[in-house]
Motif scaffolding. Structure first.
Motif, PDB file in Angstrom:
ATOM      1  N   VAL A   5      33.543  29.734  33.609  1.00 45.35           N
ATOM      2  CA  VAL A   5      32.658  30.905  33.592  1.00 45.35           C
ATOM      3  C   VAL A   5      33.494  32.183  33.521  1.00 45.35           C
ATOM      4  O   VAL A   5      33.182  33.110  32.772  1.00 45.35           O
ATOM      5  CB  VAL A   5      31.740  30.915  34.837  1.00 45.35           C
ATOM      6  CG1 VAL A   5      30.959  32.209  34.929  1.00 45.35           C
ATOM      7  CG2 VAL A   5      30.804  29.721  34.808  1.00 45.35           C
ATOM      8  N   ARG A   6      34.574  32.225  34.301  1.00 40.66           N
ATOM      9  CA  ARG A   6      35.451  33.393  34.299  1.00 40.66           C
ATOM     10  C   ARG A   6      36.005  33.648  32.899  1.00 40.66           C
ATOM     11  O   ARG A   6      36.071  34.781  32.443  1.00 40.66           O
ATOM     12  CB  ARG A   6      36.597  33.175  35.281  1.00 40.66           C
ATOM     13  CG  ARG A   6      37.547  34.343  35.349  1.00 40.66           C
ATOM     14  CD  ARG A   6      38.586  34.105  36.378  1.00 40.66           C
ATOM     15  NE  ARG A   6      37.889  33.990  37.653  1.00 40.66           N
ATOM     16  CZ  ARG A   6      38.406  34.261  38.823  1.00 40.66           C
ATOM     17  NH1 ARG A   6      39.647  34.645  38.901  1.00 40.66           N
ATOM     18  NH2 ARG A   6      37.723  34.153  39.925  1.00 40.66           N
ATOM     19  N   GLY A  11      36.049  36.701  28.098  1.00 41.55           N
ATOM     20  CA  GLY A  11      36.071  36.777  26.634  1.00 41.55           C
ATOM     21  C   GLY A  11      35.005  37.705  26.089  1.00 41.55           C
ATOM     22  O   GLY A  11      35.256  38.486  25.163  1.00 41.55           O
ATOM     23  N   VAL A  12      33.809  37.643  26.681  1.00 39.38           N
ATOM     24  CA  VAL A  12      32.711  38.521  26.231  1.00 39.38           C
ATOM     25  C   VAL A  12      33.065  39.985  26.513  1.00 39.38           C
ATOM     26  O   VAL A  12      32.920  40.850  25.638  1.00 39.38           O
ATOM     27  CB  VAL A  12      31.376  38.129  26.905  1.00 39.38           C
ATOM     28  CG1 VAL A  12      30.316  39.189  26.669  1.00 39.38           C
ATOM     29  CG2 VAL A  12      30.906  36.770  26.400  1.00 39.38           C
ATOM     30  N   PHE A  13      33.538  40.269  27.732  1.00 43.20           N
ATOM     31  CA  PHE A  13      33.908  41.646  28.062  1.00 43.20           C
ATOM     32  C   PHE A  13      35.040  42.151  27.165  1.00 43.20           C
ATOM     33  O   PHE A  13      35.007  43.290  26.694  1.00 43.20           O
ATOM     34  CB  PHE A  13      34.314  41.764  29.538  1.00 43.20           C
ATOM     35  CG  PHE A  13      33.179  42.120  30.449  1.00 43.20           C
ATOM     36  CD1 PHE A  13      32.967  43.427  30.835  1.00 43.20           C
ATOM     37  CD2 PHE A  13      32.329  41.143  30.933  1.00 43.20           C
ATOM     38  CE1 PHE A  13      31.925  43.769  31.670  1.00 43.20           C
ATOM     39  CE2 PHE A  13      31.281  41.467  31.771  1.00 43.20           C
ATOM     40  CZ  PHE A  13      31.072  42.783  32.146  1.00 43.20           C
ATOM     41  N   ALA A  14      36.043  41.312  26.942  1.00 43.66           N
ATOM     42  CA  ALA A  14      37.162  41.730  26.091  1.00 43.66           C
ATOM     43  C   ALA A  14      36.693  41.994  24.665  1.00 43.66           C
ATOM     44  O   ALA A  14      37.093  42.981  24.040  1.00 43.66           O
ATOM     45  CB  ALA A  14      38.264  40.670  26.111  1.00 43.66           C
ATOM     46  N   LEU A 136      40.160  38.937  33.555  1.00 43.33           N
ATOM     47  CA  LEU A 136      39.449  37.688  33.842  1.00 43.33           C
ATOM     48  C   LEU A 136      40.009  36.534  33.026  1.00 43.33           C
ATOM     49  O   LEU A 136      40.171  35.422  33.540  1.00 43.33           O
ATOM     50  CB  LEU A 136      37.949  37.842  33.561  1.00 43.33           C
ATOM     51  CG  LEU A 136      37.141  38.687  34.539  1.00 43.33           C
ATOM     52  CD1 LEU A 136      35.689  38.770  34.094  1.00 43.33           C
ATOM     53  CD2 LEU A 136      37.233  38.132  35.952  1.00 43.33           C
ATOM     54  N   LEU A 137      40.324  36.796  31.772  1.00 39.85           N
ATOM     55  CA  LEU A 137      40.900  35.746  30.926  1.00 39.85           C
ATOM     56  C   LEU A 137      42.255  35.283  31.460  1.00 39.85           C
ATOM     57  O   LEU A 137      42.524  34.079  31.544  1.00 39.85           O
ATOM     58  CB  LEU A 137      41.053  36.236  29.489  1.00 39.85           C
ATOM     59  CG  LEU A 137      39.808  36.211  28.619  1.00 39.85           C
ATOM     60  CD1 LEU A 137      40.072  36.913  27.295  1.00 39.85           C
ATOM     61  CD2 LEU A 137      39.348  34.794  28.386  1.00 39.85           C
ATOM     62  N   LEU A 141      43.159  31.592  32.763  1.00 42.48           N
ATOM     63  CA  LEU A 141      44.229  30.786  32.174  1.00 42.48           C
ATOM     64  C   LEU A 141      45.232  30.351  33.230  1.00 42.48           C
ATOM     65  O   LEU A 141      45.721  29.215  33.201  1.00 42.48           O
ATOM     66  CB  LEU A 141      44.927  31.568  31.055  1.00 42.48           C
ATOM     67  CG  LEU A 141      44.106  31.756  29.781  1.00 42.48           C
ATOM     68  CD1 LEU A 141      44.815  32.706  28.835  1.00 42.48           C
ATOM     69  CD2 LEU A 141      43.849  30.416  29.112  1.00 42.48           C
ATOM     70  N   ARG A 142      45.535  31.234  34.178  1.00 43.72           N
ATOM     71  CA  ARG A 142      46.482  30.870  35.244  1.00 43.72           C
ATOM     72  C   ARG A 142      45.903  29.763  36.125  1.00 43.72           C
ATOM     73  O   ARG A 142      46.593  28.823  36.488  1.00 43.72           O
ATOM     74  CB  ARG A 142      46.823  32.091  36.094  1.00 43.72           C
ATOM     75  CG  ARG A 142      47.778  33.018  35.421  1.00 43.72           C
ATOM     76  CD  ARG A 142      48.146  34.145  36.333  1.00 43.72           C
ATOM     77  NE  ARG A 142      49.047  35.059  35.652  1.00 43.72           N
ATOM     78  CZ  ARG A 142      49.282  36.292  36.058  1.00 43.72           C
ATOM     79  NH1 ARG A 142      48.695  36.756  37.143  1.00 43.72           N
ATOM     80  NH2 ARG A 142      50.105  37.063  35.385  1.00 43.72           N
TER      81      ARG A 142
END
Length: 162
Positions: A5-6, A11-14, A136-137, A141-142
């Motif tokens: 979800v994060r 991705g949407v915000f970016a 968030l991305l 990923l981390r």
């Protein structure tokens, strides 16, 4: 927040942020180009175009857009400001008009530094959205990398002597 979800939200915000930044650049280039080729003249506010809007369940709001007449090439033209605010010019006030010499009906009021307000607002919002989405991305990923099973240890030669 769940990693998947994060990453989707990020991705949407970016993407939205980058879209806003691109829109700001395109509008800024168009405004700059228009200003470089536009002729300047003085016009007079002859009326206020009153528009009513509503804010959901709130009462209607009133906005006044100055209507300006100016002369170019011996003809009179009228332009309605695209911007309103609490401190707009009043009827009878003189204002600076920018117009395209090839098409004087393509005219805008010169608002000084506010000529670029839309680009600054869009670009600023875009940077905030893209930054939030990117963070968030990266966190997703981390965490995704931390949740992955560990890799097999490297194979070492046996201790046997040949």
């Amino acid at each position: 927040m769940h990693v998947r979800v994060r990453m989707i939200v990020g991705g949407v915000f970016a993407a939205v942020g980058l879209g806003l930044v691109v829109a700001a650049v395109v509008i800024g280039c168009s405004t700059y180009s228009f200003q470089q080729t536009a002729e300047r003249t003085t016009g007079t506010v002859v009326d206020l175009d009153v528009r009513w809007g509503s804010h959901g369940s709130r009462s209607s709001s009133r906005a006044e857009y100055p209507v300006v007449e100016f002369e170019a090439d011996g003809q009179r033209y009228t332009v309605v400001s695209a911007v309103t605010g609490t401190s707009h010019p009043e009827i009878g006030d003189d204002v600076t008009v920018l117009y395209d010499p090839a098409d004087p009906s393509d005219a805008r009021l010169d608002s000084g530094p506010l000529n670029h307000a839309l680009e600054v607002i869009l670009g600023g919002a875009g940077v905030v959205f893209a930054g939030f989405g990117s963070s968030l991305l990266v966190r997703g990923l981390r965490r995704r990398g931390a949740a992955a099973p560990p890799a097999a240890p490297p194979a070492w030669p046996s201790d046997a002597v040949v």
